[in-house]
Design a protein around this motif. Structure first.
Motif, PDB file in Angstrom:
ATOM      1  N   UNK A 161       4.266  -4.645  -2.068  1.00 14.53           N
ATOM      2  CA  UNK A 161       3.190  -4.947  -1.116  1.00 14.53           C
ATOM      3  C   UNK A 161       1.884  -5.356  -1.795  1.00 14.53           C
ATOM      4  N   UNK A 162       1.796  -5.210  -3.109  1.00 14.74           N
ATOM      5  CA  UNK A 162       0.556  -5.570  -3.786  1.00 14.74           C
ATOM      6  C   UNK A 162       0.362  -7.076  -3.774  1.00 14.74           C
ATOM      7  N   UNK A 163      -0.886  -7.493  -3.670  1.00 18.52           N
ATOM      8  CA  UNK A 163      -1.226  -8.907  -3.635  1.00 18.52           C
ATOM      9  C   UNK A 163      -1.205  -9.468  -5.055  1.00 18.52           C
ATOM     10  N   UNK A 164      -0.268 -10.354  -5.382  1.00 15.60           N
ATOM     11  CA  UNK A 164      -0.199 -10.887  -6.757  1.00 15.60           C
ATOM     12  C   UNK A 164      -1.442 -11.686  -7.125  1.00 15.60           C
ATOM     13  N   UNK A 165      -2.200 -12.167  -6.125  1.00 12.54           N
ATOM     14  CA  UNK A 165      -3.410 -12.923  -6.421  1.00 12.54           C
ATOM     15  C   UNK A 165      -4.471 -12.044  -7.079  1.00 12.54           C
ATOM     16  N   UNK A 166      -4.419 -10.733  -6.787  1.00 11.02           N
ATOM     17  CA  UNK A 166      -5.387  -9.824  -7.408  1.00 11.02           C
ATOM     18  C   UNK A 166      -5.137  -9.748  -8.914  1.00 11.02           C
ATOM     19  N   UNK A 211       9.133   5.024  -3.666  1.00  8.32           N
ATOM     20  CA  UNK A 211       7.820   4.768  -3.068  1.00  8.32           C
ATOM     21  C   UNK A 211       7.027   3.768  -3.901  1.00  8.32           C
ATOM     22  N   UNK A 212       7.047   3.934  -5.223  1.00  7.90           N
ATOM     23  CA  UNK A 212       6.350   2.976  -6.083  1.00  7.90           C
ATOM     24  C   UNK A 212       6.953   1.581  -5.966  1.00  7.90           C
ATOM     25  N   UNK A 213       8.269   1.503  -5.858  1.00  9.00           N
ATOM     26  CA  UNK A 213       8.907   0.192  -5.720  1.00  9.00           C
ATOM     27  C   UNK A 213       8.442  -0.478  -4.427  1.00  9.00           C
ATOM     28  N   UNK A 214       8.384   0.290  -3.351  1.00  5.39           N
ATOM     29  CA  UNK A 214       7.920  -0.273  -2.082  1.00  5.39           C
ATOM     30  C   UNK A 214       6.442  -0.649  -2.153  1.00  5.39           C
ATOM     31  N   UNK A 215       5.648   0.137  -2.863  1.00  4.02           N
ATOM     32  CA  UNK A 215       4.222  -0.173  -3.014  1.00  4.02           C
ATOM     33  C   UNK A 215       4.020  -1.445  -3.840  1.00  4.02           C
ATOM     34  N   UNK A 216       4.774  -1.575  -4.913  1.00  6.94           N
ATOM     35  CA  UNK A 216       4.661  -2.757  -5.773  1.00  6.94           C
ATOM     36  C   UNK A 216       4.968  -4.035  -4.993  1.00  6.94           C
ATOM     37  N   UNK A 237       6.003   3.118 -12.829  1.00  8.88           N
ATOM     38  CA  UNK A 237       4.638   3.465 -13.225  1.00  8.88           C
ATOM     39  C   UNK A 237       4.076   2.391 -14.146  1.00  8.88           C
ATOM     40  N   UNK A 238       4.879   1.966 -15.121  1.00  9.29           N
ATOM     41  CA  UNK A 238       4.416   0.935 -16.055  1.00  9.29           C
ATOM     42  C   UNK A 238       4.181  -0.394 -15.335  1.00  9.29           C
ATOM     43  N   UNK A 239       5.028  -0.719 -14.372  1.00  8.51           N
ATOM     44  CA  UNK A 239       4.827  -1.957 -13.620  1.00  8.51           C
ATOM     45  C   UNK A 239       3.524  -1.906 -12.829  1.00  8.51           C
ATOM     46  N   UNK A 240       3.228  -0.748 -12.239  1.00  6.48           N
ATOM     47  CA  UNK A 240       1.977  -0.611 -11.496  1.00  6.48           C
ATOM     48  C   UNK A 240       0.779  -0.736 -12.423  1.00  6.48           C
ATOM     49  N   UNK A 241       0.884  -0.140 -13.606  1.00 13.49           N
ATOM     50  CA  UNK A 241      -0.209  -0.240 -14.570  1.00 13.49           C
ATOM     51  C   UNK A 241      -0.411  -1.680 -15.022  1.00 13.49           C
ATOM     52  N   UNK A 242       0.683  -2.396 -15.217  1.00 11.72           N
ATOM     53  CA  UNK A 242       0.557  -3.796 -15.640  1.00 11.72           C
ATOM     54  C   UNK A 242       0.001  -4.667 -14.521  1.00 11.72           C
ATOM     55  N   UNK A 275       3.417   1.777   7.596  1.00 13.02           N
ATOM     56  CA  UNK A 275       1.968   1.649   7.776  1.00 13.02           C
ATOM     57  C   UNK A 275       1.209   2.331   6.646  1.00 13.02           C
ATOM     58  N   UNK A 276       1.710   3.487   6.203  1.00 11.80           N
ATOM     59  CA  UNK A 276       1.051   4.191   5.105  1.00 11.80           C
ATOM     60  C   UNK A 276       1.175   3.410   3.805  1.00 11.80           C
ATOM     61  N   UNK A 277       2.329   2.804   3.570  1.00 10.59           N
ATOM     62  CA  UNK A 277       2.503   1.986   2.372  1.00 10.59           C
ATOM     63  C   UNK A 277       1.561   0.771   2.394  1.00 10.59           C
ATOM     64  N   UNK A 278       1.406   0.169   3.549  1.00 17.69           N
ATOM     65  CA  UNK A 278       0.505  -0.976   3.662  1.00 17.69           C
ATOM     66  C   UNK A 278      -0.934  -0.568   3.362  1.00 17.69           C
ATOM     67  N   UNK A 279      -1.362   0.589   3.885  1.00 18.19           N
ATOM     68  CA  UNK A 279      -2.731   1.045   3.636  1.00 18.19           C
ATOM     69  C   UNK A 279      -2.925   1.383   2.157  1.00 18.19           C
ATOM     70  N   UNK A 280      -1.919   1.976   1.535  1.00 13.71           N
ATOM     71  CA  UNK A 280      -2.013   2.299   0.109  1.00 13.71           C
ATOM     72  C   UNK A 280      -2.148   1.026  -0.724  1.00 13.71           C
ATOM     73  N   UNK A 281      -1.407  -0.011  -0.360  1.00 10.78           N
ATOM     74  CA  UNK A 281      -1.498  -1.281  -1.091  1.00 10.78           C
ATOM     75  C   UNK A 281      -2.888  -1.888  -0.964  1.00 10.78           C
ATOM     76  N   UNK A 282      -3.496  -1.749   0.203  1.00 13.22           N
ATOM     77  CA  UNK A 282      -4.864  -2.253   0.385  1.00 13.22           C
ATOM     78  C   UNK A 282      -5.839  -1.525  -0.528  1.00 13.22           C
TER      79      UNK A 282
END
Length: 601
Positions: free
Chosen positions: A332-337, A325-330, A228-233, A198-205
């Protein structure tokens, strides 16, 4: 054949993978030192010139090897000398095991010579602290100490009285009030702890909603550079680095803004000022005034729950290993954004600011000074430092130049006393680094105050052991201005006080001549045009070298943004009879002007 406690302790350390013990002898550890001489396949004893240096060398070894550093000292004064290095390990979260002697058990409590209440001495600094009073205690105490040091990234202390070291070892029995221990296991600081879904989902939002995303990374992100670089990209984010995370990502990436804070860069300050979303990864940087104005959306990732939510009012806190944690967050990110137009414009703005800043630093480094601009020293190092170099920096004005001007490249490592900010760590850190990675060159950037404090004597340690290193290069660069320069600037900018020569001036010394007398290469520099060739000579030497650079103490370490109070205090100090006011004003104006002069396209 019987085995002594000292013998078993050393063999147990070997089972844990310990190959070096940094220390200084004394009668409280005679049993251990003597046994080291009889154990050719045991840990190597590395003799420093002072127990504080032993602790710093253990910290440096741990920082650059990823393994726990081990230091050894006698009781009483030797134990007391360890404290500063152990606090450095505590505050920078570094695993160090200190083995300390004590008066014989028959003398304890009798105000015997060199008897000190070691539990009271170490109780604040040590994550685990125990005294071995009978042989059966040893395996459990030592194993628990090592596991605690690694698991909590902290210093621990094991106290072994002198007479206990000489006793015959006997293991704990399967009996009441005996405590067994399991065999040493592979050491790893890595954790794969994940936050709740649930926390990972909220962070992705939160991250998905950001149009101007900023990342702040510290040493806790070191194992997660790819993520980190993947999140920045994925978000168009710019990336600022806390000082202990300076080597996590190279500075040749166009969206890496460099260091943050009082010693940081203008692009990092602008990144924090203008972002709408902040993600903090593995950083406990304490200066919240350099983070975004309160009210911006923010997520923090840290393996230590005690560091969560301490520096900024974050919306989502993720306790877990940065990489996992970053891998799990990535995921969950919406690729449409993706890199929508606002994010693309944001990234372009960040990159333009970074490119301009490097041009400003290049120009500031070339501002004339009397005799050498200290910025030029680190600027010229950046142009030629080997890709696999380990760079250490001391506390003082040299920290400013390390933070801003040293351009990390892929493969380089670097560190300093990030939280304790203690003077005198750079040279022993570099020695520890050489034992951690004997095939890599090391560079120590040191002010003359720190060099006089304790760096001079450790040159003898470097000379003694350099033939053991596959690459003998260890370069110590002394910024020689005969002034405790950082404190001088703090007096001006924070206290409104002019320089006080009676407390700030240092006695004159030729550091190059001292190095030559110690059997090292000594190089003196007193002209700007000689700085680059000096680095070339030192970095190609066949043994440790020292560069003694006569620097201008009036070149100001100007923060990325000067607030009104600091400016008023500095002007007040200069007008109150500061003996160097003319040079300070001239150098300050010349350096600041470089930010506003037009640059080449």
């Amino acid at each position: 054949m019987t085995q002594s406690v000292a013998d078993h302790l050393l063999r147990r350390l070997s089972q844990w993978g310990v190959t070096k013990v940094f220390g200084y002898p004394g009668d409280g550890i005679n049993g251990l030192v003597a046994q080291m001489g009889r154990l050719p396949d045991g840990p190597r004893f590395v003799q420093s010139r002072h127990e504080e240096m032993s602790a710093f060398e253990a910290v440096g070894y741990a920082k650059f090897s990823g393994e726990p550093g081990v230091c050894l000292a006698t009781g009483g004064p030797g134990a007391i000398h360890l404290l500063n290095g152990l606090y450095d390990a505590k505050l920078d979260r570094v695993p160090v095991v200190a083995v300390v002697g004590q008066a014989d058990r028959t003398a304890m409590g009798g105000s015997y010579q060199q008897e000190v209440d070691l539990h009271s001495l170490f109780k604040d600094v040590a994550a685990y602290l125990a005294t071995v009073t009978v042989p059966e205690q040893l395996p459990n105490v030592l194993d628990r100490a090592v596991r605690t040091a690694v698991g909590r990234s902290a210093p621990v202390v094991v106290i072994v009285p002198g007479d206990v070291q000489e006793l015959d070892y006997s293991p704990p029995e399967h009996a009441f009030k005996h405590v067994p221990s399991s065999a040493p296991d592979p050491l790893s600081e890595e954790s794969r702890t994940l936050p709740p879904v649930a926390a990972l989902d909220r962070a992705a939002e939160v991250v998905d909603a950001g149009e101007r995303v900023a990342l702040l990374i510290g040493q806790g992100a070191r194992g997660a550079a790819e993520e980190v670089l993947e999140l920045a990209e994925a978000t168009g984010a710019g990336i600022a680095k806390a000082l202990l995370g300076k080597d996590v990502l190279p500075d040749d990436l166009p969206h890496v803004t460099g260091s943050i804070g009082l010693l940081g860069t203008r692009p990092s300050w602008e990144l924090m000022r203008d972002c709408d979303t902040l993600v903090i990864i593995g950083s406990n940087m304490p200066y919240s005034q350099f983070l975004p104005p309160f009210g911006r959306r923010a997520v923090q990732i840290d393996a230590d729950p005690g560091s969560i939510g301490m520096r900024y009012p974050t919306e989502v806190n993720l306790v877990g290993d940065a990489k996992a944690t970053l891998r799990a967050l990535l995921e969950r990110l919406d690729p449409a954004q993706g890199l929508a137009e606002p994010r693309r414009r944001w990234r372009e703005t960040v990159e333009e600011g970074v490119a301009h800043w490097w041009e400003v630093l290049d120009a500031q480094a070339r501002v004339p000074a009397d005799p050498v601009n200290p910025m030029l020293v680190v600027h010229e190092l950046s142009l030629r430092v080997p890709d696999d170099a380990v760079v250490t920096a001391d506390s003082g004005s040299v920290t400013n130049w390390y933070a801003r001007l040293l351009r990390m490249r892929p493969g380089m490592r670097g560190s300093l006393s990030g939280t304790l900010a203690t003077m005198g760590c750079a040279v022993p850190y570099a020695i520890g680094a050489k034992f951690a990675a004997p095939d890599r060159p090391a560079v120590a950037l040191v002010g003359d105050g720190a060099m006089q404090m304790n760096g001079l004597m450790e040159l003898l340690t470097a000379r003694r052991y350099h033939e053991l290193w596959d690459d003998p290069r260890l370069v110590v660069c002394v910024l020689h201005n005969n002034d405790l320069n950082q404190v001088t600037w703090e007096l001006r900018a924070m206290g409104g006080s002019p320089k006080t020569p009676f407390s700030q001036d240092l006695p004159e010394l030729s550091y190059a001549a001292f190095a030559e007398q110690a059997g090292l290469v000594g190089i003196t520099v007193d002209r700007p045009e000689d700085v680059g060739p000096a680095w070339d000579r030192a970095l190609s030497a066949d043994r440790p070298a020292l560069i003694d650079v006569r620097c201008d103490a009036d070149v100001p370490p100007i923060p990325p943004q000067v607030d009104r109070e600091q400016l008023v205090d500095t002007v007040k100090a200069l007008l109150s009879g500061d003996p160097d006011r003319r040079g300070v004003i001239a150098r300050g104006l010349a350096a600041k002007a470089q930010e506003f002069l037009p640059r080449r396209d």
